[in-house]
Design a protein around this motif. Structure first.
Motif, PDB file in Angstrom:
ATOM      1  N   SER A 110       0.797  -1.227   0.000  1.00 39.99           N
ATOM      2  CA  SER A 110       0.000   0.000   0.000  1.00 39.99           C
ATOM      3  C   SER A 110       0.827   1.273   0.000  1.00 39.99           C
ATOM      4  CB  SER A 110      -0.931   0.004   1.224  1.00 39.99           C
ATOM      5  OG  SER A 110      -0.172   0.088   2.425  1.00 39.99           O
ATOM      6  N   ALA A 111       2.118   1.183   0.270  1.00 42.06           N
ATOM      7  CA  ALA A 111       2.945   2.374   0.450  1.00 42.06           C
ATOM      8  C   ALA A 111       3.396   2.995  -0.863  1.00 42.06           C
ATOM      9  CB  ALA A 111       4.167   2.046   1.304  1.00 42.06           C
ATOM     10  N   ASN A 112       3.158   4.286  -0.988  1.00 35.10           N
ATOM     11  CA  ASN A 112       3.742   5.076  -2.069  1.00 35.10           C
ATOM     12  C   ASN A 112       5.193   5.375  -1.717  1.00 35.10           C
ATOM     13  OD1 ASN A 112       1.471   5.827  -3.953  1.00 35.10           O
ATOM     14  ND2 ASN A 112       0.588   6.482  -2.006  1.00 35.10           N
ATOM     15  N   PHE A 113       5.910   5.959  -2.656  1.00 29.36           N
ATOM     16  CA  PHE A 113       7.303   6.346  -2.425  1.00 29.36           C
ATOM     17  C   PHE A 113       7.309   7.826  -2.058  1.00 29.36           C
ATOM     18  CE2 PHE A 113      11.836   6.757  -3.495  1.00 29.36           C
ATOM     19  CZ  PHE A 113      12.333   5.544  -3.046  1.00 29.36           C
ATOM     20  N   ASP A 114       6.777   8.122  -0.862  1.00 32.12           N
ATOM     21  CA  ASP A 114       6.667   9.517  -0.429  1.00 32.12           C
ATOM     22  C   ASP A 114       6.707   9.614   1.092  1.00 32.12           C
ATOM     23  OD1 ASP A 114       4.125   8.605   0.340  1.00 32.12           O
ATOM     24  OD2 ASP A 114       3.033  10.163  -0.735  1.00 32.12           O
ATOM     25  N   HIS A 115       6.860  10.849   1.573  1.00 30.66           N
ATOM     26  CA  HIS A 115       6.961  11.113   3.008  1.00 30.66           C
ATOM     27  C   HIS A 115       5.737  10.598   3.763  1.00 30.66           C
ATOM     28  CE1 HIS A 115      10.452  13.743   2.548  1.00 30.66           C
ATOM     29  NE2 HIS A 115       9.845  14.290   1.518  1.00 30.66           N
ATOM     30  N   ARG A 116       4.570  10.866   3.225  1.00 33.07           N
ATOM     31  CA  ARG A 116       3.332  10.510   3.920  1.00 33.07           C
ATOM     32  C   ARG A 116       3.248   8.998   4.143  1.00 33.07           C
ATOM     33  NH1 ARG A 116      -0.838  13.303   5.330  1.00 33.07           N
ATOM     34  NH2 ARG A 116      -0.160  15.127   4.176  1.00 33.07           N
ATOM     35  N   SER A 117       3.529   8.217   3.113  1.00 32.00           N
ATOM     36  CA  SER A 117       3.479   6.757   3.257  1.00 32.00           C
ATOM     37  C   SER A 117       4.588   6.242   4.172  1.00 32.00           C
ATOM     38  CB  SER A 117       3.602   6.076   1.894  1.00 32.00           C
ATOM     39  OG  SER A 117       2.386   6.136   1.195  1.00 32.00           O
ATOM     40  N   PHE A 118       5.767   6.823   4.072  1.00 32.26           N
ATOM     41  CA  PHE A 118       6.888   6.329   4.863  1.00 32.26           C
ATOM     42  C   PHE A 118       6.807   6.728   6.335  1.00 32.26           C
ATOM     43  CE2 PHE A 118       9.729   6.293   0.853  1.00 32.26           C
ATOM     44  CZ  PHE A 118       9.303   5.021   0.534  1.00 32.26           C
ATOM     45  N   ARG A 119       6.142   7.856   6.645  1.00 33.31           N
ATOM     46  CA  ARG A 119       6.189   8.368   8.015  1.00 33.31           C
ATOM     47  C   ARG A 119       4.835   8.543   8.695  1.00 33.31           C
ATOM     48  NH1 ARG A 119      10.264  11.156   5.252  1.00 33.31           N
ATOM     49  NH2 ARG A 119      12.290  10.539   6.037  1.00 33.31           N
ATOM     50  N   LEU A 120       3.798   8.897   7.941  1.00 32.61           N
ATOM     51  CA  LEU A 120       2.550   9.312   8.566  1.00 32.61           C
ATOM     52  C   LEU A 120       1.402   8.313   8.448  1.00 32.61           C
ATOM     53  CD1 LEU A 120       2.562  13.046   7.422  1.00 32.61           C
ATOM     54  CD2 LEU A 120       3.321  12.104   9.610  1.00 32.61           C
ATOM     55  N   ASN A 121       1.321   7.610   7.341  1.00 32.51           N
ATOM     56  CA  ASN A 121       0.197   6.687   7.116  1.00 32.51           C
ATOM     57  C   ASN A 121       0.498   5.302   7.678  1.00 32.51           C
ATOM     58  OD1 ASN A 121      -0.938   8.760   5.640  1.00 32.51           O
ATOM     59  ND2 ASN A 121      -0.565   7.810   3.653  1.00 32.51           N
ATOM     60  N   PHE A 122      -0.550   4.604   8.043  1.00 35.97           N
ATOM     61  CA  PHE A 122      -0.407   3.180   8.355  1.00 35.97           C
ATOM     62  C   PHE A 122      -0.355   2.442   7.021  1.00 35.97           C
ATOM     63  CE2 PHE A 122      -2.240   4.717  12.322  1.00 35.97           C
ATOM     64  CZ  PHE A 122      -1.398   4.115  13.236  1.00 35.97           C
ATOM     65  N   GLU A 123       0.713   1.699   6.786  1.00 28.94           N
ATOM     66  CA  GLU A 123       0.917   1.010   5.516  1.00 28.94           C
ATOM     67  C   GLU A 123       1.309  -0.442   5.770  1.00 28.94           C
ATOM     68  OE1 GLU A 123       0.161   2.542   2.831  1.00 28.94           O
ATOM     69  OE2 GLU A 123       0.621   4.673   3.083  1.00 28.94           O
ATOM     70  N   VAL A 124       1.102  -1.266   4.764  1.00 24.28           N
ATOM     71  CA  VAL A 124       1.522  -2.663   4.821  1.00 24.28           C
ATOM     72  C   VAL A 124       2.111  -3.045   3.462  1.00 24.28           C
ATOM     73  CG1 VAL A 124      -0.756  -3.572   4.175  1.00 24.28           C
ATOM     74  CG2 VAL A 124       0.849  -5.019   5.448  1.00 24.28           C
ATOM     75  N   CYS A 125       3.216  -3.777   3.507  1.00 23.99           N
ATOM     76  CA  CYS A 125       3.868  -4.240   2.282  1.00 23.99           C
ATOM     77  C   CYS A 125       4.265  -5.698   2.448  1.00 23.99           C
ATOM     78  CB  CYS A 125       5.116  -3.413   1.983  1.00 23.99           C
ATOM     79  SG  CYS A 125       4.767  -1.760   1.385  1.00 23.99           S
ATOM     80  N   LEU A 126       4.357  -6.363   1.330  1.00 24.95           N
ATOM     81  CA  LEU A 126       4.802  -7.751   1.311  1.00 24.95           C
ATOM     82  C   LEU A 126       6.138  -7.805   0.580  1.00 24.95           C
ATOM     83  CD1 LEU A 126       4.097 -10.711   1.980  1.00 24.95           C
ATOM     84  CD2 LEU A 126       3.015 -10.839  -0.280  1.00 24.95           C
ATOM     85  N   LEU A 127       7.149  -8.254   1.288  1.00 20.87           N
ATOM     86  CA  LEU A 127       8.476  -8.449   0.713  1.00 20.87           C
ATOM     87  C   LEU A 127       8.571  -9.900   0.281  1.00 20.87           C
ATOM     88  CD1 LEU A 127      11.455  -7.643   0.194  1.00 20.87           C
ATOM     89  CD2 LEU A 127      11.915  -8.309   2.566  1.00 20.87           C
TER      90      LEU A 127
END
Length: 190
Positions: free
Chosen positions: A124-141
């Protein structure tokens, strides 16, 4: 009776989460670390591209290092400020040898990072400040050559249809350079 634990599958995967409840920025660190560890290829697809200093350093270092670094962003985002902010980074990326493509005509929703031939990150994470620091995000590696190969084919098809950004593109002062500079000033807030 308790169910036995599921058998381990052939694909190695890990779920990562991040958000304002943690100072570790796990997804940001994973992106930056994976890009720095790349040996051959870094392909990034994101609707919102507003990198911080560490992320931008990782991408440009990979480009200067001769890796196949490609970025796919929307030609027009659903946020005009984000579109201008993203474009404010293009000259530095192009100078470093990064190939930048603009997706269109519809909105781009894919968020993926492909590194070399076996590491894929989607979520769900974009490559931006908001996704990296402010939003709750989940990613699958995912570390698997088959999954990475399938993702590479999908992304390659998108690159083939997206115009490549050229260093000698027209950038009028009032319609491009000034709005991009203004948006860049606001990028930590976007």
């Amino acid at each position: 009776r308790a169910m036995p634990p599921p058998a381990h599958g052939p694909v190695h995967a890990q779920v990562l989460t991040s958000g304002p409840d943690s100072d570790w920025e796990a997804i940001h660190r994973l992106h930056v670390g994976a890009i720095h560890a790349a040996k051959r290829r870094v392909w990034l697809v994101t609707p919102y591209f507003v990198p911080g200093e560490a992320a931008m350093m990782a991408l440009t270092s990979a480009g200067f290092g001769g890796l196949d670094v490609r970025l796919l962003v929307p030609k027009t985002s659903d946020s005009t400020l984000v579109t201008y902010a993203a474009r404010s980074y293009f000259d530095s990326l192009l100078e470093a040898g990064v190939k930048v493509y603009e997706y269109g005509p519809r909105m781009l929703h894919t968020k993926a990072l492909l590194v070399d031939d076996e590491l894929a990150l989607v979520g769900s994470a974009n490559f931006d400040h908001r996704s990296f620091r402010l939003n709750f995000e989940v990613c699958l590696l995912i570390r698997d050559a088959g999954v990475a190969g399938d993702l590479a084919k999908l992304i390659e098809g998108e690159f083939a249809q997206a115009p490549r950004v050229r260093a000698d593109r027209e950038r009028p002062l009032w319609r491009a350079r000034l709005p991009e500079a203004f948006a860049r000033l606001l990028s930590p807030l976007l």
